[in-house]
Design a protein around this motif. Structure first.
Motif, PDB file in Angstrom:
ATOM      1  N   GLY A  40      51.640  44.915  48.870  1.00 17.55           N
ATOM      2  CA  GLY A  40      52.041  43.563  48.473  1.00 17.55           C
ATOM      3  C   GLY A  40      51.400  42.509  49.347  1.00 17.55           C
ATOM      4  O   GLY A  40      50.971  41.459  48.870  1.00 17.55           O
ATOM      5  N   LYS A  41      51.321  42.802  50.636  1.00  9.26           N
ATOM      6  CA  LYS A  41      50.691  41.862  51.562  1.00  9.26           C
ATOM      7  C   LYS A  41      49.202  41.737  51.270  1.00  9.26           C
ATOM      8  O   LYS A  41      48.625  40.653  51.350  1.00  9.26           O
ATOM      9  CB  LYS A  41      50.920  42.311  52.997  1.00  9.26           C
ATOM     10  CG  LYS A  41      52.366  42.225  53.413  1.00  9.26           C
ATOM     11  CD  LYS A  41      52.567  42.797  54.789  1.00  9.26           C
ATOM     12  CE  LYS A  41      54.060  42.833  55.131  1.00  9.26           C
ATOM     13  NZ  LYS A  41      54.316  43.513  56.395  1.00  9.26           N
ATOM     14  N   GLN A  42      48.579  42.857  50.921  1.00 14.93           N
ATOM     15  CA  GLN A  42      47.147  42.866  50.605  1.00 14.93           C
ATOM     16  C   GLN A  42      46.880  42.019  49.361  1.00 14.93           C
ATOM     17  O   GLN A  42      45.945  41.207  49.332  1.00 14.93           O
ATOM     18  CB  GLN A  42      46.679  44.303  50.377  1.00 14.93           C
ATOM     19  CG  GLN A  42      45.199  44.433  50.114  1.00 14.93           C
ATOM     20  CD  GLN A  42      44.363  44.192  51.351  1.00 14.93           C
ATOM     21  OE1 GLN A  42      44.776  44.509  52.450  1.00 14.93           O
ATOM     22  NE2 GLN A  42      43.189  43.649  51.160  1.00 14.93           N
ATOM     23  N   VAL A  43      47.716  42.196  48.334  1.00 17.12           N
ATOM     24  CA  VAL A  43      47.563  41.429  47.097  1.00 17.12           C
ATOM     25  C   VAL A  43      47.779  39.943  47.384  1.00 17.12           C
ATOM     26  O   VAL A  43      47.054  39.084  46.875  1.00 17.12           O
ATOM     27  CB  VAL A  43      48.547  41.922  46.010  1.00 17.12           C
ATOM     28  CG1 VAL A  43      48.556  40.991  44.814  1.00 17.12           C
ATOM     29  CG2 VAL A  43      48.180  43.333  45.574  1.00 17.12           C
ATOM     30  N   THR A  91      47.227  38.268  50.173  1.00 17.33           N
ATOM     31  CA  THR A  91      46.081  37.666  50.862  1.00 17.33           C
ATOM     32  C   THR A  91      44.888  37.502  49.928  1.00 17.33           C
ATOM     33  O   THR A  91      44.186  36.486  49.989  1.00 17.33           O
ATOM     34  CB  THR A  91      45.657  38.492  52.094  1.00 17.33           C
ATOM     35  OG1 THR A  91      45.532  39.861  51.711  1.00 17.33           O
ATOM     36  CG2 THR A  91      46.644  38.365  53.211  1.00 17.33           C
ATOM     37  N   GLU A  92      44.667  38.478  49.048  1.00 11.20           N
ATOM     38  CA  GLU A  92      43.545  38.376  48.106  1.00 11.20           C
ATOM     39  C   GLU A  92      43.758  37.226  47.120  1.00 11.20           C
ATOM     40  O   GLU A  92      42.824  36.500  46.787  1.00 11.20           O
ATOM     41  CB  GLU A  92      43.353  39.684  47.341  1.00 11.20           C
ATOM     42  CG  GLU A  92      42.957  40.863  48.210  1.00 11.20           C
ATOM     43  CD  GLU A  92      41.631  40.675  48.922  1.00 11.20           C
ATOM     44  OE1 GLU A  92      40.714  40.055  48.359  1.00 11.20           O
ATOM     45  OE2 GLU A  92      41.512  41.158  50.056  1.00 11.20           O
ATOM     46  N   MET A  93      44.991  37.054  46.664  1.00 16.97           N
ATOM     47  CA  MET A  93      45.278  35.958  45.742  1.00 16.97           C
ATOM     48  C   MET A  93      45.091  34.609  46.439  1.00 16.97           C
ATOM     49  O   MET A  93      44.570  33.663  45.853  1.00 16.97           O
ATOM     50  CB  MET A  93      46.715  36.070  45.208  1.00 16.97           C
ATOM     51  CG  MET A  93      46.922  37.227  44.258  1.00 16.97           C
ATOM     52  SD  MET A  93      45.937  37.116  42.761  1.00 16.97           S
ATOM     53  CE  MET A  93      46.884  35.912  41.863  1.00 16.97           C
ATOM     54  N   ARG A  94      45.486  34.548  47.690  1.00 16.81           N
ATOM     55  CA  ARG A  94      45.307  33.304  48.443  1.00 16.81           C
ATOM     56  C   ARG A  94      43.819  32.988  48.583  1.00 16.81           C
ATOM     57  O   ARG A  94      43.401  31.849  48.400  1.00 16.81           O
ATOM     58  CB  ARG A  94      45.950  33.442  49.831  1.00 16.81           C
ATOM     59  CG  ARG A  94      46.023  32.119  50.579  1.00 16.81           C
ATOM     60  CD  ARG A  94      46.757  32.226  51.899  1.00 16.81           C
ATOM     61  NE  ARG A  94      48.155  32.600  51.709  1.00 16.81           N
ATOM     62  CZ  ARG A  94      48.703  33.737  52.175  1.00 16.81           C
ATOM     63  NH1 ARG A  94      47.981  34.612  52.838  1.00 16.81           N
ATOM     64  NH2 ARG A  94      49.974  33.998  51.976  1.00 16.81           N
ATOM     65  N   GLU A  95      43.020  34.011  48.890  1.00 15.73           N
ATOM     66  CA  GLU A  95      41.565  33.807  49.004  1.00 15.73           C
ATOM     67  C   GLU A  95      40.973  33.361  47.681  1.00 15.73           C
ATOM     68  O   GLU A  95      40.079  32.509  47.647  1.00 15.73           O
ATOM     69  CB  GLU A  95      40.886  35.098  49.467  1.00 15.73           C
ATOM     70  CG  GLU A  95      41.060  35.386  50.937  1.00 15.73           C
ATOM     71  CD  GLU A  95      40.293  36.629  51.359  1.00 15.73           C
ATOM     72  OE1 GLU A  95      39.371  37.058  50.633  1.00 15.73           O
ATOM     73  OE2 GLU A  95      40.621  37.175  52.422  1.00 15.73           O
ATOM     74  N   ALA A 109      41.339  39.803  41.004  1.00 12.58           N
ATOM     75  CA  ALA A 109      41.747  39.692  42.406  1.00 12.58           C
ATOM     76  C   ALA A 109      42.737  40.790  42.771  1.00 12.58           C
ATOM     77  O   ALA A 109      42.645  41.388  43.848  1.00 12.58           O
ATOM     78  CB  ALA A 109      42.362  38.320  42.658  1.00 12.58           C
ATOM     79  N   ILE A 110      43.665  41.085  41.871  1.00  9.96           N
ATOM     80  CA  ILE A 110      44.634  42.155  42.118  1.00  9.96           C
ATOM     81  C   ILE A 110      43.934  43.498  42.166  1.00  9.96           C
ATOM     82  O   ILE A 110      44.238  44.341  43.014  1.00  9.96           O
ATOM     83  CB  ILE A 110      45.736  42.133  41.047  1.00  9.96           C
ATOM     84  CG1 ILE A 110      46.588  40.876  41.213  1.00  9.96           C
ATOM     85  CG2 ILE A 110      46.617  43.375  41.133  1.00  9.96           C
ATOM     86  CD1 ILE A 110      47.546  40.615  40.082  1.00  9.96           C
ATOM     87  N   ALA A 111      42.961  43.712  41.289  1.00 11.20           N
ATOM     88  CA  ALA A 111      42.210  44.970  41.278  1.00 11.20           C
ATOM     89  C   ALA A 111      41.455  45.157  42.591  1.00 11.20           C
ATOM     90  O   ALA A 111      41.412  46.261  43.148  1.00 11.20           O
ATOM     91  CB  ALA A 111      41.249  45.002  40.098  1.00 11.20           C
ATOM     92  N   ILE A 112      40.879  44.097  43.106  1.00 18.41           N
ATOM     93  CA  ILE A 112      40.168  44.162  44.386  1.00 18.41           C
ATOM     94  C   ILE A 112      41.142  44.501  45.502  1.00 18.41           C
ATOM     95  O   ILE A 112      40.867  45.349  46.355  1.00 18.41           O
ATOM     96  CB  ILE A 112      39.436  42.834  44.669  1.00 18.41           C
ATOM     97  CG1 ILE A 112      38.273  42.653  43.684  1.00 18.41           C
ATOM     98  CG2 ILE A 112      38.943  42.770  46.103  1.00 18.41           C
ATOM     99  CD1 ILE A 112      37.660  41.275  43.705  1.00 18.41           C
TER     100      ILE A 112
END
Length: 93
Positions: free
Chosen positions: A41-44, A46-50, A71-74
């Motif tokens: 969840g934390k990874q998702v 941060t990726e969404m924020r980026e 972004a979620i897939a990444i």
């Protein structure tokens, strides 16, 4: 004659009351186990924020990611690489 038929039809119609189907009170849970680990969840996040900041780039081409699903897939693939608990990729052949 048409008027007689119309009056007969309206007189013979019955008002029907429809009963609502009974609601299910207890829903079954498929499993009690969580599919994703806590770090995913934390990874998702941060990726969404980026992605929203315009800093998230895709693989080799380095194009800017604008699709939230991408972004979620990444984020999920990066979490898999880190060793987090993530289900297997269904699209991988």
């Amino acid at each position: 004659m048409a008027t007689k038929k119309a009056t007969k039809k309206s007189a013979t119609k019955k008002s029907s009351t429809k009963k609502a189907p009974a609601k299910k009170t207890a829903a079954k849970k498929s499993s009690a186990k969580k599919k994703y680990g806590p770090g995913v969840g934390k990874q998702v996040e941060t990726e969404m924020r980026e992605m929203h900041q315009g800093k998230l780039k895709s693989g080799r081409s380095g194009k800017k990611v604008t699709n939230p699903k991408q972004a979620i897939a990444i984020a999920l693939s990066e979490a898999r690489a880190k060793g987090e608990k993530v289900p297997e990729n269904p699209n991988k052949v």
